[in-house]
Design a protein around this motif. Structure first.
Motif, PDB file in Angstrom:
ATOM      1  N   TYR A 112     -13.306   5.771   6.978  1.00  0.00           N
ATOM      2  CA  TYR A 112     -14.429   6.706   6.906  1.00  0.00           C
ATOM      3  C   TYR A 112     -14.065   7.920   6.053  1.00  0.00           C
ATOM      4  N   PHE A 113     -12.884   8.468   6.298  1.00  0.00           N
ATOM      5  CA  PHE A 113     -12.517   9.691   5.590  1.00  0.00           C
ATOM      6  C   PHE A 113     -12.121   9.419   4.140  1.00  0.00           C
ATOM      7  N   ALA A 114     -11.590   8.241   3.875  1.00  0.00           N
ATOM      8  CA  ALA A 114     -11.332   7.888   2.480  1.00  0.00           C
ATOM      9  C   ALA A 114     -12.645   7.857   1.701  1.00  0.00           C
ATOM     10  N   GLU A 115     -13.683   7.284   2.312  1.00  0.00           N
ATOM     11  CA  GLU A 115     -14.981   7.206   1.644  1.00  0.00           C
ATOM     12  C   GLU A 115     -15.665   8.571   1.597  1.00  0.00           C
ATOM     13  N   HIS A 155     -21.168  10.306   8.093  1.00  0.00           N
ATOM     14  CA  HIS A 155     -20.968  11.263   9.181  1.00  0.00           C
ATOM     15  C   HIS A 155     -21.579  10.740  10.480  1.00  0.00           C
ATOM     16  N   LYS A 156     -22.762  10.155  10.386  1.00  0.00           N
ATOM     17  CA  LYS A 156     -23.409   9.595  11.579  1.00  0.00           C
ATOM     18  C   LYS A 156     -22.605   8.429  12.146  1.00  0.00           C
ATOM     19  N   ARG A 179     -17.236  17.388   9.952  1.00  0.00           N
ATOM     20  CA  ARG A 179     -18.135  18.507   9.645  1.00  0.00           C
ATOM     21  C   ARG A 179     -17.750  19.184   8.336  1.00  0.00           C
ATOM     22  N   PHE A 180     -16.460  19.305   8.051  1.00  0.00           N
ATOM     23  CA  PHE A 180     -16.027  19.937   6.803  1.00  0.00           C
ATOM     24  C   PHE A 180     -16.531  19.152   5.591  1.00  0.00           C
ATOM     25  N   TYR A 181     -16.417  17.832   5.664  1.00  0.00           N
ATOM     26  CA  TYR A 181     -16.883  17.011   4.541  1.00  0.00           C
ATOM     27  C   TYR A 181     -18.402  17.076   4.404  1.00  0.00           C
ATOM     28  N   GLU A 182     -19.092  17.049   5.523  1.00  0.00           N
ATOM     29  CA  GLU A 182     -20.550  17.124   5.474  1.00  0.00           C
ATOM     30  C   GLU A 182     -21.007  18.442   4.855  1.00  0.00           C
ATOM     31  N   ARG A 183     -20.369  19.543   5.240  1.00  0.00           N
ATOM     32  CA  ARG A 183     -20.757  20.845   4.709  1.00  0.00           C
ATOM     33  C   ARG A 183     -20.406  20.974   3.221  1.00  0.00           C
ATOM     34  N   PHE A 184     -19.302  20.389   2.808  1.00  0.00           N
ATOM     35  CA  PHE A 184     -18.950  20.380   1.387  1.00  0.00           C
ATOM     36  C   PHE A 184     -20.095  19.751   0.590  1.00  0.00           C
TER      37      PHE A 184
END
Length: 222
Positions: free
Chosen positions: A120-123, A161-162, A188-193
């Motif tokens: 997930y975080f790689a993507e 994120h979901k 949340r950090f990635y979503e806000r970016f």
């Protein structure tokens, strides 16, 4: 005089583009440090953040200087006001990459992420970097159509994120509270970016068209 003024605006736009590039690089490195538990990369992101902060202060000062001395109107006024707001968006993008790197550093030598969420975080990292590149290109070209397409890229981040939350809420989650908190914050950090990249696109559309579209109207391409 007018030529010098336009050169000032072009120089400011170029500086914003460079800041956006640096924010994208920071998030790319922060993601690598997170996935690989790479302390050297995490420290590099943390130390390099001062460069983004310095450029942010310089760009904001330059924008206010133009505003005070040139008294722009209409489209030029929108460009200056929008630039001041974009400075804040890019500064936050850099700060969010910094937050990711700090979590990677805090958990080192352990991995901050359970293996099952690495994908997930790689993507999410890949999408974030692409959004940074897209925002940089929009700042360079001022193209409202390219700006409108950024939301489609952001939809991918929202979906990731979901889905990440479905993993966290699964009864089979066995990694404890600390890992759950880290994953929640990082998501949340990635979503806000991504959200700040979308805001940059909205502001560019306002600069070029004079209309600040609402969320649903802005992205009529999907």
């Amino acid at each position: 005089m007018r030529t010098a003024y336009q050169e000032q605006l072009a120089s400011l736009a170029a500086q914003l583009g460079e800041m956006c590039r640096l924010a994208g690089v920071a998030m790319e490195r922060a993601t690598q440090s997170l996935l690989q538990a790479d302390l050297v990369l995490a420290e590099q992101v943390i130390s390099d953040h001062d460069q983004i902060s310095t450029l942010s202060a310089q760009a904001e000062e330059r924008a206010f200087h133009i505003l005070a001395l040139q008294a722009p109107v209409a489209g030029d006024l929108r460009a200056i006001v929008g630039s001041i707001q974009i400075v804040a968006d890019i500064d936050r993008m850099g700060a969010l990459a910094l937050h990711v790197a700090k979590i990677a550093r805090r958990r080192h030598p352990q991995h901050a992420l359970p293996e099952e969420v690495n994908g997930y975080f790689a993507e999410m990292g890949r999408v974030a970097v692409e959004l940074g590149h897209s925002a940089q290109e929009v700042l360079r070209t001022g193209d409202p159509e390219k700006a409108a397409r950024i939301r489609e890229e952001d939809d991918a981040m929202d979906d990731l994120h979901k889905h990440l939350f479905t993993v966290l809420m699964d009864r089979e989650w066995r990694h404890g509270v600390a890992a759950a908190v880290d994953v929640t914050l990082l998501g949340r950090f990635y979503e806000r970016f991504a959200d700040h990249a979308v805001e940059i696109a909205r502001r560019v559309i306002f600069q070029t068209t004079g209309e600040l579209p609402v969320d649903n109207d802005l992205y009529s391409t999907h």
